[in-house]
Design an enzyme around this catalytic site. Structure first.
Site, mmCIF file in Angstrom:
data_model
loop_
_atom_site.group_PDB
_atom_site.id
_atom_site.type_symbol
_atom_site.label_atom_id
_atom_site.label_comp_id
_atom_site.label_asym_id
_atom_site.label_seq_id
_atom_site.Cartn_x
_atom_site.Cartn_y
_atom_site.Cartn_z
ATOM 1 N N ILE A 70 1.716 -7.737 -2.081
ATOM 2 C CA ILE A 70 1.524 -7.668 -0.640
ATOM 3 C C ILE A 70 0.932 -9.005 -0.220
ATOM 4 O O ILE A 70 0.026 -9.522 -0.891
ATOM 5 C CB ILE A 70 0.633 -6.478 -0.198
ATOM 6 C CG1 ILE A 70 0.529 -6.413 1.327
ATOM 7 C CG2 ILE A 70 -0.706 -6.516 -0.874
ATOM 8 C CD1 ILE A 70 -0.117 -5.127 1.851
ATOM 9 N N GLU A 104 -2.711 -3.344 -8.931
ATOM 10 C CA GLU A 104 -3.729 -4.171 -9.567
ATOM 11 C C GLU A 104 -4.193 -5.206 -8.557
ATOM 12 O O GLU A 104 -3.396 -5.701 -7.766
ATOM 13 C CB GLU A 104 -3.186 -4.889 -10.808
ATOM 14 C CG GLU A 104 -3.058 -4.003 -12.034
ATOM 15 C CD GLU A 104 -1.685 -3.366 -12.161
ATOM 16 O OE1 GLU A 104 -0.798 -3.686 -11.351
ATOM 17 O OE2 GLU A 104 -1.501 -2.532 -13.056
ATOM 18 N N TYR A 116 -7.730 -1.708 0.354
ATOM 19 C CA TYR A 116 -7.195 -0.616 -0.457
ATOM 20 C C TYR A 116 -8.121 0.600 -0.424
ATOM 21 O O TYR A 116 -7.652 1.738 -0.348
ATOM 22 C CB TYR A 116 -6.941 -1.085 -1.891
ATOM 23 C CG TYR A 116 -6.013 -2.284 -1.976
ATOM 24 C CD1 TYR A 116 -4.928 -2.429 -1.106
ATOM 25 C CD2 TYR A 116 -6.233 -3.288 -2.905
ATOM 26 C CE1 TYR A 116 -4.093 -3.530 -1.180
ATOM 27 C CE2 TYR A 116 -5.391 -4.387 -2.988
ATOM 28 C CZ TYR A 116 -4.326 -4.505 -2.119
ATOM 29 O OH TYR A 116 -3.501 -5.593 -2.195
#
Length: 149
Positions: A70, A104, A116
């Site tokens: 991302i 990760e 996140y």
């Protein structure tokens, strides 16, 4: 602002963003493989005024999803654009009836970790020396999915 599937003609812009924001980055051929040959991958572009400003990719293998990358163009970071990409991935993965989604992230990337966690990802493990450029550890983060969660 629109989110659409990544196409081969987007790769030069994606690669320029990739090089500018990551110290260890994928090549154009890596992305080409993902778009053409990997049946488990899905990649999206975030576009504003006909300019690629971000992207996200993930794999779905059976009932498990993994975010592979991302990225948001530096000048657009911190303005909430990554939220749009995260929502798109989570929505897609939920439709695919996956049990969880993982990723990760560098242990030093506090901004990404915060993003996140905002979406329900939890640190479940550490991958020692995960990154090849400086051997930094990565957190394995997982978000449970499903109707009851």
């Amino acid at each position: 602002m629109i989110i659409r599937e990544m196409e081969l003609n987007d790769l030069s812009e994606v690669f320029e963003i990739e090089k500018s924001i990551f110290s260890s980055y994928w090549s154009i051929s890596d992305y080409r493989y993902e778009l053409i040959e990997n049946p488990y991958s899905k990649y999206y572009i975030l576009e504003e005024n006909n300019r690629v400003i971000g992207y996200v990719g993930y794999w779905i293998t059976f009932d498990i999803a993994q975010i592979t990358t991302i990225g948001i163009l530096k000048e657009y970071q911190g303005k909430g654009y990554s939220n749009n990409l995260m929502k798109k991935v989570i929505e897609d993965v939920n439709k695919s009836k996956c049990e969880n989604i993982s990723l990760e992230v560098r242990v030093s990337n506090k901004t990404a970790i915060s993003l996140y966690e905002k979406y329900g990802f939890q640190i479940v493990n550490i991958r020692k020396s995960y990154y090849s450029d400086n051997h930094e550890d990565a957190y394995l983060m997982v978000k449970p999915l499903g109707e009851n969660l």
